[in-house]
Design a protein around this motif. Structure first.
Motif, PDB file in Angstrom:
ATOM      1  N   ILE A 126      -8.506  -3.274   3.133  1.00  0.00           N
ATOM      2  CA  ILE A 126      -7.512  -2.451   1.578  1.00  0.00           C
ATOM      3  C   ILE A 126      -7.269  -4.271   1.467  1.00  0.00           C
ATOM      4  O   ILE A 126      -7.437  -4.215   0.096  1.00  0.00           O
ATOM      5  CB  ILE A 126      -6.511  -1.714   1.570  1.00  0.00           C
ATOM      6  CG1 ILE A 126      -6.438  -1.166   0.621  1.00  0.00           C
ATOM      7  CG2 ILE A 126      -5.197  -2.959   2.335  1.00  0.00           C
ATOM      8  CD1 ILE A 126      -7.344   0.228   0.880  1.00  0.00           C
ATOM      9  N   MET A 186       0.430  -1.055   0.011  1.00  0.00           N
ATOM     10  CA  MET A 186      -0.094  -0.226   0.198  1.00  0.00           C
ATOM     11  C   MET A 186       0.998   0.806   0.108  1.00  0.00           C
ATOM     12  O   MET A 186       0.792   2.416  -0.861  1.00  0.00           O
ATOM     13  CB  MET A 186      -0.491   0.020   1.177  1.00  0.00           C
ATOM     14  CG  MET A 186      -1.683   1.314   1.224  1.00  0.00           C
ATOM     15  SD  MET A 186      -2.926   0.604   3.206  1.00  0.00           S
ATOM     16  CE  MET A 186      -3.130   1.747   3.726  1.00  0.00           C
ATOM     17  N   LEU A 193      -7.124   1.284  -3.712  1.00  0.00           N
ATOM     18  CA  LEU A 193      -6.665   2.552  -3.622  1.00  0.00           C
ATOM     19  C   LEU A 193      -7.402   3.981  -4.359  1.00  0.00           C
ATOM     20  O   LEU A 193      -7.526   4.920  -3.157  1.00  0.00           O
ATOM     21  CB  LEU A 193      -5.036   3.095  -3.941  1.00  0.00           C
ATOM     22  CG  LEU A 193      -4.067   2.114  -2.494  1.00  0.00           C
ATOM     23  CD1 LEU A 193      -3.107   2.404  -3.259  1.00  0.00           C
ATOM     24  CD2 LEU A 193      -4.456   2.023  -1.284  1.00  0.00           C
TER      25      LEU A 193
END
Lengths: 205, 566
Positions: free
Chosen positions: A108, A58, A132
């Motif tokens: 996520i 991420m 994202l």
């Protein structure tokens, strides 16, 4: 070391700038701090192994890191969270930073599994980016947290970790620490002998 | 107005040294300063205990130590040794900020920490940019003049002599100042870097007056202070000792005159004797141990978040809603300035990281303009974000990933201006105690902020003006982010106890020997950076105290003469 950044993404604009090579001109306190960032990264201890993999992917996506060498963002962010080193405030509608990060990596990962049937860390770069971007575009709540405030927190941690690294300075033409030497050529278009001219000055941002 | 610019003549230096020897005692790590520091026992009833060693607390400590008062300053953060503790690096300066937990709320939550909150000896001025403008005379009467804000219980003229003293002691460098009450500065203006050059050129091209300064960075010989090296890391603590902070401008003199600076000591509660109604000292935690410093007088100078927090946490039978909070003013009318930041892109390399971020400003839009849809105004100044802060500026535009990297690679081509918009004091903008507790068990501050309509219109106007200036300088692209700067208010000064917490001398209405000597007493804020006014106000309070110009305060045995007023 040079971070891999294609010319189309702003790579190669300051050929030959190696901030670390200027270290003989830095004071001791600053020098030992900066050198620690290119030394062995701190061990991960806040995130568990699964969280670490998701958080690493991420953070790399947030600042566009692909390929080696790379700034060890997850280690730096993990060390901050382990030490409780916050920015000195939190939004009233979010829990404390560490908890936001734990929830973020979990959610996520859930988002990636729901969209692509694969965990975030194992998703392709394009899939990660899409997951994202969906959070970025969310107005209102994301898994029970205000998306804008969560995004703001992610970017603060990612940018602080990335642009504290001397390799990132090389990429943007910033020569780093400046004590005790300072600067003597001030003004538009003026450079010190150790500053490097932008090879692609016409690039629009 | 002062006469012609005196520069640093021997006579001026001698008179500053006679008033405040700090610059001649540096570096602060020298044995002259550290080993000479007097240490008091907790049981010693000192003349004054001060909470907070920033702009307000250090000034009061220095002034009153010189007058023979026994003074202890409790400072929550460390006693900095710049060469050892500070770095020429953004991320590595994190420990300069107040980063204990705080909660931000409201329609426009205001980030704290690096944005506006310091810790350690020297306070927020250790990491302030260095701008040191005065307020304008109109700032003291905004209610009367413009029907907004509040009138101060004192006038510009009351502060003028202290402004002049502080400008000499910091010292402040800049061009002759045409706005507010026109005045000159003791040190001449610094050379400007690329960012300042862009501002000056753009302003000239669109008919806006701009000036170099006023910055609290010595430009010429001043004691043992070294000259600025234009390295651009003013916000990370000046290792050079060129930029002023109380750590080097007032603390050394305070120490050699007998004050004790007790670092790493967090005040948790002010004690008030229920029978006499007087403050008796301050509870604090040092090294995890709770202690109590007795004192004849107490001054709180912990700034606009921690001062209200400490008062609210000092409730008692007499003050069930918090100390000095009989009329529900403690924590209210907190103010920040709207501080939109506009970047402009130039094909030439600007390299705004070189030279101090504070270079050039304009106060042309400071006063109320009847033709505009808002009251009061704004100032514009150069700001020069370093890479991390600039990345946050880019990210705030919605850029991330490769897009962020590409835009960041353009860093050397950008100039950046910031505005300070005079937000109006609103009672709902306030500090309260949160249910969350810190590691000492003390409730953390809950800070609520929402802008009013006038505030929003000011920010829009400031943004348009900055974009106009940058376009006029030749920018091919501009981008603006919304942000906030500075803190004042939270324990406002007023004519009487039904309108505020302290009087014009910063004495609390409720407890005659309790003072608040920091930015929290500001009823309004103007468009000026607050540091110089905080120091001038603190110096005035100290002079009033030294003169014994009040009843109800037990003063030390000697009689003192009032130097400044009478």
């Amino acid at each position: 070391m040079t971070l891999p950044l294609p010319e189309d993404d702003g790579g190669g604009r300051f050929p030959g700038l190696r901030t670390l090579e200027l270290r003989d001109h830095w004071d001791e306190a600053t020098s030992s701090l900066i050198l620690s960032r290119v030394g062995r990264p701190p061990d991960v201890c806040f995130f568990n192994a699964e969280e670490e993999g998701i958080a690493a992917a991420m953070l790399d996506q947030l600042v566009g890191q692909e390929g080696e060498p790379r700034v060890p963002l997850v280690n730096v962010v993990d060390a901050r969270l382990a030490a409780g080193e916050t920015d000195g405030w939190r939004y009233a509608d979010l829990p404390e930073d560490g908890e936001v990060w734990r929830r973020s990596v979990r959610f996520i990962d859930e988002d990636a599994r729901e969209r692509y049937g694969v965990g975030f860390a194992d998703a392709t770069a394009a899939q990660q980016e899409a997951v994202l971007e969906a959070v970025h575009r969310t107005e209102g709540q994301w898994h029970g947290m205000p998306a804008g405030h969560v995004w703001n927190l992610w970017l603060r941690y990612a940018c602080t970790a990335f642009y504290a690294h001397p390799w990132a300075w090389d990429e943007i033409g910033f020569p780093g620490p400046a004590y005790p030497r300072g600067y003597s050529n001030l003004g538009v278009g003026r450079r010190e002998h150790f500053e490097v001219r932008d090879a692609h000055p016409g690039e629009q941002a | 107005m002062r006469g012609p610019n005196p520069l640093t003549t021997a006579r001026t230096l001698a008179s500053i040294k006679a008033r405040n020897e700090s610059a001649w005692l540096l570096p602060v790590s020298s044995p002259d300063v550290t080993e000479r520091m007097r240490r008091y026992e907790d049981d010693d009833e000192v003349d004054l205990v001060i909470v907070g060693c920033g702009a307000g607390g250090s000034t009061v400590a220095q002034r009153l130590a010189r007058e023979g008062w026994s003074v202890v300053v409790l400072e929550a953060g460390p006693f900095w040794e710049p060469e050892r503790d500070w770095v020429s690096d953004e991320a590595g300066s994190h420990h300069l900020y107040w980063t204990e937990p705080r909660v931000i709320d409201g329609e426009d939550p205001v980030p704290l920490g690096s944005n506006n909150s310091g810790r350690g000896v020297g306070g927020s001025m250790v990491h302030f940019a260095g701008y040191a403008p005065r307020l304008h005379p109109s700032d003291f009467h905004t209610d009367t003049l413009d029907g907004v804000g509040a009138d101060w219980p004192l006038d510009y003229e009351d502060l003028r002599p202290y402004y002049e003293d502080m400008e000499e002691e910091l010292p402040v460098a800049g061009q002759d100042w045409p706005w507010g009450e026109p005045h000159s500065y003791p040190h001449s203006p610094h050379p400007v870097g690329g960012n300042g050059e862009v501002f000056l050129r753009g302003a000239e091209n669109c008919g806006i007056e701009a000036r170099v300064g006023p910055v609290a960075i010595a430009n010429g010989r001043f004691g043992h202070r070294r000259h600025c090296i234009y390295r651009g890391f003013c916000l990370q603590g000046c290792k050079v000792d060129a930029k002023a902070s109380p750590l080097i401008t007032h603390v050394p003199d305070a120490i050699v005159h007998g004050a004790e600076i007790r670092a790493n000591s967090t005040a948790t509660r002010i004690e008030v004797d229920e029978r006499t109604g007087l403050a008796t000292g301050v509870h604090f935690v040092h090294g995890g141990v709770e202690r109590f410093q007795r004192a004849r007088n107490v001054a709180v100078a912990a700034y606009s978040i921690e001062t209200p927090r400490l008062l609210l946490n000092s409730s008692s039978q007499r003050f069930p809603n918090g100390l000095c909070n009989d009329f529900d003013f403690v924590g209210r009318y907190l103010m920040v300035q709207g501080a939109p930041q506009t970047g402009g892109r130039f094909e030439d390399e600007v390299r705004m990281y070189k030279a101090p971020p504070p270079e050039v400003s304009t106060e042309q839009f400071y006063e109320t303009d009847p033709s505009k849809p808002y009251k009061r105004g704004f100032s514009i100044q150069t700001v020069s974000p370093l890479p991390i802060t600039w990345a946050e500026h880019i990210a705030a535009q919605g850029h991330w990933g490769r897009d962020l990297r590409r835009r960041m690679s353009d860093f050397v081509h950008w100039a950046c201006l910031g505005a300070l918009c005079e937000f109006l004091p609103l009672p709902e903008n306030r500090v309260t105690l949160d249910s969350e507790k810190d590691r000492r068990g003390m409730p953390v501050a809950h800070v609520t902020y929402s802008r009013g309509g006038n505030d929003k219109r000011l920010m829009k106007a400031a943004q348009e003006t900055m974009e106009q200036i940058l376009h006029a300088a030749g920018a091919s692209e501009v981008m603006t982010i919304q942000r906030y700067a500075h803190l004042v208010g939270g324990a406002r000064m007023a004519a009487d106890e039904e309108h505020g917490v302290v009087d014009a001398d910063c004495r609390t209405f409720a407890v005659p020997n309790l003072f608040i000597t920091d930015g929290s007493v500001f009823p309004t804020q103007g468009s000026a950076n607050p540091a110089l006014t905080i120091m001038a106000l603190a110096a005035r309070t100290a002079a009033r105290l030294a003169a014994g110009a009040r009843q109800g305060v037990r003063r030390p045995t000697e009689a003192f003469t009032l130097q400044k007023e009478s």
